[in-house]
Design an enzyme around this catalytic site. Sequence first.
Site, PDB file in Angstrom:
ATOM      1  N   GLY A  43     164.565  81.003 -10.536  1.00 45.81           N
ATOM      2  CA  GLY A  43     164.718  81.779 -11.763  1.00 45.81           C
ATOM      3  C   GLY A  43     163.719  82.921 -11.757  1.00 45.81           C
ATOM      4  N   CYS A  44     163.123  83.202 -12.901  1.00 41.62           N
ATOM      5  CA  CYS A  44     162.145  84.285 -13.000  1.00 41.62           C
ATOM      6  C   CYS A  44     160.969  84.051 -12.062  1.00 41.62           C
ATOM      7  CB  CYS A  44     161.642  84.402 -14.437  1.00 41.62           C
ATOM      8  SG  CYS A  44     160.322  85.609 -14.663  1.00 41.62           S
ATOM      9  N   PHE A  45     160.673  85.027 -11.201  1.00 45.96           N
ATOM     10  CA  PHE A  45     159.616  84.803 -10.214  1.00 45.96           C
ATOM     11  C   PHE A  45     158.220  84.778 -10.824  1.00 45.96           C
ATOM     12  CE2 PHE A  45     160.329  89.507  -8.660  1.00 45.96           C
ATOM     13  CZ  PHE A  45     159.881  90.016  -9.883  1.00 45.96           C
ATOM     14  N   TRP A  46     158.053  85.286 -12.032  1.00 49.38           N
ATOM     15  CA  TRP A  46     156.738  85.189 -12.685  1.00 49.38           C
ATOM     16  C   TRP A  46     156.351  83.721 -12.872  1.00 49.38           C
ATOM     17  CZ3 TRP A  46     158.269  88.918 -17.236  1.00 49.38           C
ATOM     18  CH2 TRP A  46     158.339  90.240 -16.759  1.00 49.38           C
TER      19      TRP A  46
END
Length: 212
Positions: A43-46
């Site tokens: 999902g979101c790489f953060w």
Amino acid sequence: MKKIICYILLTVTTACAAFARSPKELSHLTTPPHLDTATLATGCFWCTEAKFKELRGVVKVTSGFAGGHTVNPTYEQVCTGTTGHAEACNIVYDPKQISYDELLQVFFTDHDPTQLNRQGNDVGTQYRSAIFYHNATQKQKAEYYIKKINEEKAYPKPVVTQVVPFTVFYKAEGYHQNYFSKNGSVPYCKYVIQPELDKFRKAFADKLKTSK
């Protein structure tokens, strides 16, 4: 859930113990010979970066893009969903401290691998669940995990994680690197990433670099 994944971890480790990698399969890696690389999308790489960088044995986590057709994509391009790329993290780790099996354990328990092209409110092919394997052993282990997780019905729905060969990884713009560490007070970090990170730290307290 974690108990099931841990059980699968033991069985896959035994099954793959004799499966050696050839020099050819490692020739594309730029990491030192005593280190290895995993490329994962959750999902979101953060959020992916914030979690995996805390694991003992992980040397470096880089946020970027993989699996698409656009050369040197920008974050804005990837966000359109037209590049074919997924937000992913390149994870350099020391196999003497943490194994690929353990990284897969974290991968499969710390995001929902049954959600197709999304994670929570982040929707689009760029947020798909994916494992970009670097060699035949990584492929075998990823596929074995998925098979066993589905057989054990660890999730109410089948795993949809892509298992595809690693080709190229494009590093995201500088402001994406260590995003949570630098922007912990912004709403997305505070209300989305922080709760996920708190759960991660509790579930994998024995694998963290330092106690939280």
